[in-house]
Scaffold this motif. Structure first.
Motif, PDB file in Angstrom:
ATOM      1  N   GLU A 171      27.834  36.746  40.137  1.00  0.00           N
ATOM      2  CA  GLU A 171      27.895  38.077  40.742  1.00  0.00           C
ATOM      3  C   GLU A 171      29.280  38.684  40.516  1.00  0.00           C
ATOM      4  OE1 GLU A 171      26.645  38.156  44.763  1.00  0.00           O
ATOM      5  OE2 GLU A 171      24.731  37.177  44.367  1.00  0.00           O
ATOM      6  N   MET A 172      29.284  39.933  40.101  1.00  0.00           N
ATOM      7  CA  MET A 172      30.535  40.625  39.799  1.00  0.00           C
ATOM      8  C   MET A 172      31.150  41.174  41.085  1.00  0.00           C
ATOM      9  SD  MET A 172      31.034  40.423  36.487  1.00  0.00           S
ATOM     10  CE  MET A 172      32.049  41.795  35.946  1.00  0.00           C
ATOM     11  N   ASP A 173      32.053  40.414  41.691  1.00  0.00           N
ATOM     12  CA  ASP A 173      32.756  40.895  42.875  1.00  0.00           C
ATOM     13  C   ASP A 173      33.878  41.842  42.454  1.00  0.00           C
ATOM     14  OD1 ASP A 173      34.645  39.222  41.783  1.00  0.00           O
ATOM     15  OD2 ASP A 173      34.576  37.733  43.388  1.00  0.00           O
ATOM     16  N   ARG A 174      34.724  42.248  43.411  1.00  0.00           N
ATOM     17  CA  ARG A 174      35.790  43.205  43.083  1.00  0.00           C
ATOM     18  C   ARG A 174      36.728  42.667  42.007  1.00  0.00           C
ATOM     19  NH1 ARG A 174      39.393  44.345  47.507  1.00  0.00           N
ATOM     20  NH2 ARG A 174      40.203  45.992  46.175  1.00  0.00           N
ATOM     21  N   ASP A 175      37.097  41.370  42.125  1.00  0.00           N
ATOM     22  CA  ASP A 175      38.025  40.794  41.148  1.00  0.00           C
ATOM     23  C   ASP A 175      37.418  40.783  39.753  1.00  0.00           C
ATOM     24  OD1 ASP A 175      40.371  39.837  42.795  1.00  0.00           O
ATOM     25  OD2 ASP A 175      38.723  38.896  43.867  1.00  0.00           O
ATOM     26  N   ALA A 176      36.166  40.336  39.664  1.00  0.00           N
ATOM     27  CA  ALA A 176      35.505  40.296  38.361  1.00  0.00           C
ATOM     28  C   ALA A 176      35.341  41.711  37.801  1.00  0.00           C
ATOM     29  CB  ALA A 176      34.147  39.607  38.485  1.00  0.00           C
ATOM     30  N   SER A 177      35.034  42.671  38.688  1.00  0.00           N
ATOM     31  CA  SER A 177      34.899  44.057  38.238  1.00  0.00           C
ATOM     32  C   SER A 177      36.219  44.572  37.679  1.00  0.00           C
ATOM     33  CB  SER A 177      34.440  44.948  39.394  1.00  0.00           C
ATOM     34  OG  SER A 177      33.151  44.576  39.832  1.00  0.00           O
ATOM     35  N   TYR A 178      37.324  44.186  38.312  1.00  0.00           N
ATOM     36  CA  TYR A 178      38.635  44.604  37.807  1.00  0.00           C
ATOM     37  C   TYR A 178      38.898  44.001  36.422  1.00  0.00           C
ATOM     38  CZ  TYR A 178      43.641  45.092  37.214  1.00  0.00           C
ATOM     39  OH  TYR A 178      44.875  45.392  36.705  1.00  0.00           O
ATOM     40  N   LEU A 179      38.578  42.691  36.250  1.00  0.00           N
ATOM     41  CA  LEU A 179      38.775  42.056  34.939  1.00  0.00           C
ATOM     42  C   LEU A 179      37.984  42.795  33.870  1.00  0.00           C
ATOM     43  CD1 LEU A 179      38.522  38.254  35.864  1.00  0.00           C
ATOM     44  CD2 LEU A 179      40.596  39.616  35.548  1.00  0.00           C
ATOM     45  N   GLU A 180      36.738  43.125  34.193  1.00  0.00           N
ATOM     46  CA  GLU A 180      35.884  43.831  33.239  1.00  0.00           C
ATOM     47  C   GLU A 180      36.451  45.221  32.944  1.00  0.00           C
ATOM     48  OE1 GLU A 180      32.188  44.223  30.948  1.00  0.00           O
ATOM     49  OE2 GLU A 180      32.935  42.491  32.057  1.00  0.00           O
ATOM     50  N   GLY A 181      36.780  45.955  34.041  1.00  0.00           N
ATOM     51  CA  GLY A 181      37.252  47.318  33.865  1.00  0.00           C
ATOM     52  C   GLY A 181      38.564  47.397  33.112  1.00  0.00           C
ATOM     53  N   PHE A 182      39.535  46.543  33.464  1.00  0.00           N
ATOM     54  CA  PHE A 182      40.828  46.606  32.804  1.00  0.00           C
ATOM     55  C   PHE A 182      40.714  46.175  31.338  1.00  0.00           C
ATOM     56  CE2 PHE A 182      45.058  45.148  31.612  1.00  0.00           C
ATOM     57  CZ  PHE A 182      45.845  46.194  32.074  1.00  0.00           C
ATOM     58  N   SER A 183      39.854  45.171  31.077  1.00  0.00           N
ATOM     59  CA  SER A 183      39.663  44.733  29.685  1.00  0.00           C
ATOM     60  C   SER A 183      39.050  45.844  28.851  1.00  0.00           C
ATOM     61  CB  SER A 183      38.777  43.490  29.653  1.00  0.00           C
ATOM     62  OG  SER A 183      39.394  42.415  30.332  1.00  0.00           O
ATOM     63  N   LEU A 184      38.086  46.566  29.420  1.00  0.00           N
ATOM     64  CA  LEU A 184      37.501  47.702  28.707  1.00  0.00           C
ATOM     65  C   LEU A 184      38.551  48.799  28.499  1.00  0.00           C
ATOM     66  CD1 LEU A 184      34.084  47.816  30.593  1.00  0.00           C
ATOM     67  CD2 LEU A 184      34.369  47.388  28.140  1.00  0.00           C
ATOM     68  N   ARG A 230      41.786  48.374  28.218  1.00  0.00           N
ATOM     69  CA  ARG A 230      42.742  47.953  27.188  1.00  0.00           C
ATOM     70  C   ARG A 230      42.129  47.945  25.794  1.00  0.00           C
ATOM     71  NH1 ARG A 230      47.498  45.402  28.670  1.00  0.00           N
ATOM     72  NH2 ARG A 230      47.864  45.503  26.414  1.00  0.00           N
ATOM     73  N   THR A 231      40.816  47.974  25.730  1.00  0.00           N
ATOM     74  CA  THR A 231      40.160  48.057  24.422  1.00  0.00           C
ATOM     75  C   THR A 231      39.661  49.488  24.160  1.00  0.00           C
ATOM     76  OG1 THR A 231      38.100  47.263  25.451  1.00  0.00           O
ATOM     77  CG2 THR A 231      39.490  45.635  24.351  1.00  0.00           C
ATOM     78  N   ALA A 232      40.230  50.447  24.934  1.00  0.00           N
ATOM     79  CA  ALA A 232      40.010  51.888  24.724  1.00  0.00           C
ATOM     80  C   ALA A 232      38.568  52.318  24.961  1.00  0.00           C
ATOM     81  CB  ALA A 232      40.463  52.302  23.319  1.00  0.00           C
ATOM     82  N   ARG A 233      37.839  51.582  25.774  1.00  0.00           N
ATOM     83  CA  ARG A 233      36.462  51.982  26.119  1.00  0.00           C
ATOM     84  C   ARG A 233      36.512  52.583  27.530  1.00  0.00           C
ATOM     85  NH1 ARG A 233      34.161  46.182  24.432  1.00  0.00           N
ATOM     86  NH2 ARG A 233      32.194  46.872  25.379  1.00  0.00           N
ATOM     87  N   TYR A 234      37.087  53.788  27.610  1.00  0.00           N
ATOM     88  CA  TYR A 234      37.482  54.355  28.906  1.00  0.00           C
ATOM     89  C   TYR A 234      36.299  54.718  29.795  1.00  0.00           C
ATOM     90  CZ  TYR A 234      41.899  54.594  26.427  1.00  0.00           C
ATOM     91  OH  TYR A 234      43.014  54.267  25.690  1.00  0.00           O
ATOM     92  N   ASP A 238      43.633  57.282  34.947  1.00  0.00           N
ATOM     93  CA  ASP A 238      43.872  57.613  33.540  1.00  0.00           C
ATOM     94  C   ASP A 238      42.548  57.791  32.802  1.00  0.00           C
ATOM     95  OD1 ASP A 238      45.615  58.056  31.305  1.00  0.00           O
ATOM     96  OD2 ASP A 238      45.041  56.081  30.570  1.00  0.00           O
ATOM     97  N   CYS A 239      41.558  56.960  33.148  1.00  0.00           N
ATOM     98  CA  CYS A 239      40.236  57.104  32.521  1.00  0.00           C
ATOM     99  C   CYS A 239      39.659  58.484  32.825  1.00  0.00           C
ATOM    100  CB  CYS A 239      39.282  56.020  33.026  1.00  0.00           C
ATOM    101  SG  CYS A 239      39.699  54.345  32.505  1.00  0.00           S
TER     102      CYS A 239
END
Length: 992
Positions: free
Chosen positions: A275-288, A290-294, A321-322
């Motif tokens: 399950e994607m909790d807040r921490d996992a959501s942050y990892l996903e969001g920040f990784s996207l 940083r890979t310019a998938r805003y 910024d997004c």
């Protein structure tokens, strides 16, 4: 469960203790074989053998029977038999003094431990004598009690039990595992790693140990180790364990800044059921991110926001910024607001706060003047920042653009006042704040703000306008000399194109009227007309005043011309102009035109219909057309029974019918005069006419009988004294001898309670009390005068009585006076003002039953006026709401909510929205809040609606939007001491 080893020495000692006869050799052989089977863990076979032993025992074999029963119960435990607990408890009851009692308590503890009933296991083990157990049993006790304590969360006690297990024990690996886990859970990673590494040789734990070793490496920051070993472990793991491993590997790649690999393993984590909790959501969001998938990043970063913590700050900062990249400034502003918490990362907080403030300004300042508040906070918090000057420039611009002048004033007063730009903004804001106070009727506050604005004296424009509005305040307070001086001061500075320039001349015309300087009044009104182009009520009123001035100078033709100009504009002022024109035509001798005009006015209704109707009747009588005059005056009396002119009209009817030779009708109308106003000059004249009629009929006694029944003085000597006493008092009053006049008038009132001049005397006496400041006596006298029925003084008396009783908080008296004033007021404006006072006095009294009755009364009158109707419905709705009749209240609130510019309308609209929220329709509630915000409601109720909107978002599961909504209230709304900001912050804290 492990084997139960029974010592032969123990059995021998027990046999001695009981003194029982030993069983035969065959039975002993059978029992020995059963014991061996039990010791080898062949519990089913052992059970069968012990059953055979039990079957051949005689009653004298008590010791062996007890042993067999114990082993049978123990076999039931080991075999997981449903009756194992019962068998042990039955043994304990049958053999309470048995040598096996301690073993039974231990067996019960073991049974409960295996069954997962840790509370009962703890109780059974607590009753077990640890020292009486054999060495193997002690190990079993320690391992099981350790597990019981571990399951209960008591790691310290569990660790102590596991620590008793020796390294050569068959339970050594189990004890080492739990100790390692406790060390791991409590952060003693070095010791945990050492123990887990040793367990790699354990058949029981070698498969699970690598998982913990990897977690330890992760927690110690050895991310390279995790990514090198985690994938292999994840491939071998069961789905639940695989999800956890993928999560750890994903974060390790994140720490190593390989964001594509992070996304890869987060996808695997979700696929494994994670399950994607807040921490996992942050990892996903920040990784996207940083890979310019805003666009994709925004969705996940938004889910990571919520509580006031570092995670929200980082997620919301990058989310902003997004949104900016997508051109969504509104959402970017909300995200920056969340990231501006200075208690977290200071660098992020400063940058976020600046961008939050700048976007707030660019988007129009916010619903609650937020741009000013946020920019002020930035300038105060970061005065040395390179961006402080830009923030300050935006702040000054925000002050100028603000429409919430109270909030802007509070904010600007916190700024240093020496700066010229700040002073100029302060002058403008205090000026507009004064105008708002003036419109609200708070003249003291308006004057105070204008004085403060004038003291700044930076902007010539606002300095000049300041003088104009000081003139307006003085004019409203009746101080015409001061008003004229202020208007003239304004005119010296003002450009002729300004609206106020023309209005200054208009008001100067009224100031001249007040001092009876008709020439100056005419000049001022003509200058107004030259500067004022709109064909509106101001222009019509100016023509009327020019007509009045010409009328006073007996330039009647000119007066008619000015009144004609006012009539042509077709504004409400035409009613006065038409009436005055008709009267002027009569003076010019154009009687037919006058009467035709009066008939039209009387027929059309309006504020002067009663005046026209009465004047038309009088004009016929002046022409000695008594029949026409009587007919018209009878229409007037029937249509306007509450008119102040009604008594005089009845007297005129008496005269008309007397001239027509109808003495009975004449007596009838004179009698009505006496009945309507017995202690008035009209009644005295009526009595004289009545006396003349009776005398002309030769029936003086009938007159004296009539006077006696009417309760009026008929003695000519007394009438003469009455007249002389009043005349003396009246002369003192008219000569301005206030104290002497009051004394003389009091004497007249006391001496002639039925006097014909009692009404006039009470009126003069009340004026004396008012001039001397004797409020109580004035109110008492005005009340007595108001209770005498309709007179020429009725309207003026009720106006003063209602005003004074309201000011003195005599609510019931004020409400009564206002209500009677409504019935007596001759003009629409007067009736509206009276009804408004009636509403406010009743509401101030606080009696729920009276409020409800008042509201029903007001709502039943079409000409009560918008303000009175609004305030009455509002009070009625509030009463219904307090009584729990919310559905009925909401019906009234819906009517009031049509105009949210008023306090009542704003509050009513909020309660309608609250009702929708209570019905559970969140989509409709959201739409209603936004529609409400676009109608420029009052700030307090708009803030309440936005707080409710945050609740809507929580119900919808959108915590980001809920937090952003509450943040906008907490940051932008002012003042901060009326509960709104605290309520918004409490909602945010609850969300945390």
């Amino acid at each position: 469960m492990r084997k139960f080893r029974i010592s032969l020495l123990t059995l021998a000692l027990a046999a001695c203790a009981f003194g029982a006869q030993a069983a035969g050799p065959e039975i002993e052989t059978l029992a020995g074989r059963a014991r061996d089977l039990f010791d080898y863990g062949r519990w089913s076979d052992a059970r069968q053998e012990f059953l055979r032993v039990r079957a051949v025992l005689t009653p004298s074999d008590r010791l062996l029977a007890q042993e067999a029963d114990f082993y049978l119960a123990a076999c039931a435990v080991e075999l997981g038999s449903p009756d194992a607990e019962g068998a042990l408890r039955e043994f304990a009851e049958r053999y309470p003094e048995s040598v096996y009692a301690n073993d039974v308590r231990f067996a019960l503890g073991s049974f409960y431990c295996a069954a997962g009933n840790m509370e009962k296991a703890r109780e059974a083990f607590a009753q077990t004598d640890y020292k009486a157990l054999s060495a193997p049993r002690r190990e079993q006790y320690d391992i099981r009690m350790g597990y019981v304590a571990f399951a209960g969360g008591d790691y310290r006690k569990a660790y102590d039990y596991f620590d008793r297990i020796g390294s050569r024990s068959e339970y050594a690996d189990h004890a080492r595992y739990y100790k390692a886990y406790i060390d791991y859970a409590e952060g003693r990673y070095g010791r945990a790693k050492q123990a887990f590494t040793a367990l790699l040789r354990s058949d029981a734990y070698r498969d699970v140990v690598p998982y913990y070793l990897m977690q330890i490496e992760f927690r110690e920051g050895n991310y390279r180790y995790v990514v090198e070993n985690g994938e292999t472990l994840a491939r071998r793991a069961v789905p639940e364990r695989r999800a956890e491993l993928e999560r750890v590997v994903a974060e390790s790649w994140f720490r190593l800044e390989d964001f594509n690999r992070t996304l890869e393993h987060l996808a695997a984590f979700r696929k494994a059921g994670g399950e994607m909790d807040r921490d996992a959501s942050y990892l996903e969001g920040f990784s996207l991110y940083r890979t310019a998938r805003y666009a994709e990043a925004a969705e996940w970063l938004r889910k990571a926001c919520g509580a006031e913590d570092a995670l929200t700050q980082n997620a919301s900062y990058h989310l902003a910024d997004c949104y900016l990249r997508a051109g969504d400034k509104e959402s970017a502003m909300q995200a920056f607001a969340m990231a501006s918490d200075e208690s977290l990362d200071a660098t992020v907080a400063e940058d976020a706060l600046f961008n939050y403030a700048k976007l707030q300004y660019e988007l129009g300042g916010g619903a609650f003047n937020g741009a000013i508040n946020v920019l002020t906070r930035y300038v105060e918090r970061y005065p040395s920042s390179p961006r402080a000057e830009e923030a300050r420039a935006l702040l000054i611009a925000a002050y100028y653009n603000s429409r919430d002048y109270d909030a802007a004033y509070r904010a600007i007063k916190q700024m240093p006042s020496g700066d010229a730009d700040i002073r100029a903004a302060l002058q403008k804001i205090t000026y507009f704040r004064a105008l708002e106070a003036y419109k609200a009727g708070d003249m003291r506050a308006a004057q105070r703000y204008l004085t403060e604005s004038a003291a700044v004296n930076v902007s010539p424009k606002y300095t000049a306008l300041n003088a104009f509005w000081q003139g307006e305040i003085a004019f409203a307070q009746g101080d015409y000399p001061v008003a004229a001086a202020k208007y003239n001061a304004y005119l010296k500075r003002a450009p002729r194109t300004e609206r106020e320039y023309a209005l200054a001349w208009y008001n100067l015309g009224y100031c001249a009227f007040d001092r009876n300087d008709l020439g100056q009044a005419q000049a001022s009104f003509r200058k107004f007309l030259a500067a004022w182009s709109p064909r509106d009520r101001y222009r019509a009123d100016a023509y009327n005043r020019l007509g009045d001035a010409a009328y006073s100078d007996r330039r009647f033709e000119e007066a008619v011309g000015e009144y004609d100009k006012a009539i042509a504009l077709a504004t409400p002022e035409q009613q006065y102009a038409r009436y005055k024109r008709a009267v002027t035509l009569g003076i010019l001798g154009r009687t037919d035109q006058k009467q035709q005009a009066l008939r039209q006015i009387a027929a059309s209704g309006g504020d002067y219909a009663d005046e026209a109707s009465y004047e038309l009747g009088r004009s016929y009588i002046a022409q000695e057309k008594y029949a026409e005059g009587a007919a018209q005056l009878e229409k007037f009396v029937a249509a306007y029974p509450s008119s102040p002119r009604c008594t005089q009209a009845l007297s005129d009817l008496g005269l008309a019918y007397l001239n027509l030779g109808d003495k009975q009708k004449s007596l009838k109308y004179y009698d009505r005069v006496v009945g309507a106003s017995p202690h008035s000059s009209e009644a005295r004249g009526a009595m004289q006419s009545i006396r003349e009629i009776y005398v002309s009929q030769g029936d003086a006694d009938a007159y004296f009988d009539y006077a006696a029944k009417a309760g009026l003085e008929s003695d000519l000597t007394a009438l003469s004294r009455d007249s002389l006493s009043f005349a003396a008092a009246q002369k003192l009053y008219l000569d301005g001898q206030q104290e002497a006049a009051a004394k003389s008038l009091r004497s007249y009132v006391q001496s002639y309670p039925k006097g014909y001049y009692l009404t006039d005397a009470l009126y003069y006496l009340s004026d004396c009390y008012l001039r001397s400041g004797e409020r109580g006596e004035a109110i008492e006298t005005l009340t007595a005068l108001a209770d005498r029925g309709t007179t020429q003084y009725t309207v003026a008396v009720l106006e003063k009585l209602s005003e004074m009783t309201y000011a003195d908080e005599r609510w019931d008296e004020a409400a009564s006076a206002y209500r009677r004033l409504y019935d007596a007021a001759p003009t629409k404006t007067g009736r509206e003002e009276a009804m408004k006072g009636y509403v406010r006095a009743t509401v101030a009294g606080g009696d729920g039953a009276k409020i409800a009755a008042m509201a029903a009364d007001v709502c039943g009158h079409d000409d009560a006026g918008a303000a009175a109707l609004r305030e009455a419905k509002y009070a009625w709705a509030g009463q219904l709401r307090a009584e729990g009749r919310r559905d009925e209240a909401v019906k009234l609130y819906r009517e009031l909510a049509k105009d949210v510019r008023t306090k009542e309308g704003s509050e009513a609209a909020y309660y309608v929205i609250e009702s929708t929220f209570g019905s559970g329709d969140m989509d409709k509630t959201e739409k209603e809040v936004f529609a409400f915000s676009e109608r420029e409601p009052q700030a307090y109720w708009l803030a309440k609606a936005f707080i409710l909107l945050g609740d809507v978002y929580v119900k919808k599961g959108d915590n980001f939007q809920a937090r952003a909504t509450w943040q906008s209230v907490a940051d932008g709304y002012s003042p901060a001491d009326d509960g709104i900001v605290d309520e918004a912050k409490a909602r945010i804290a609850k969300l945390n």
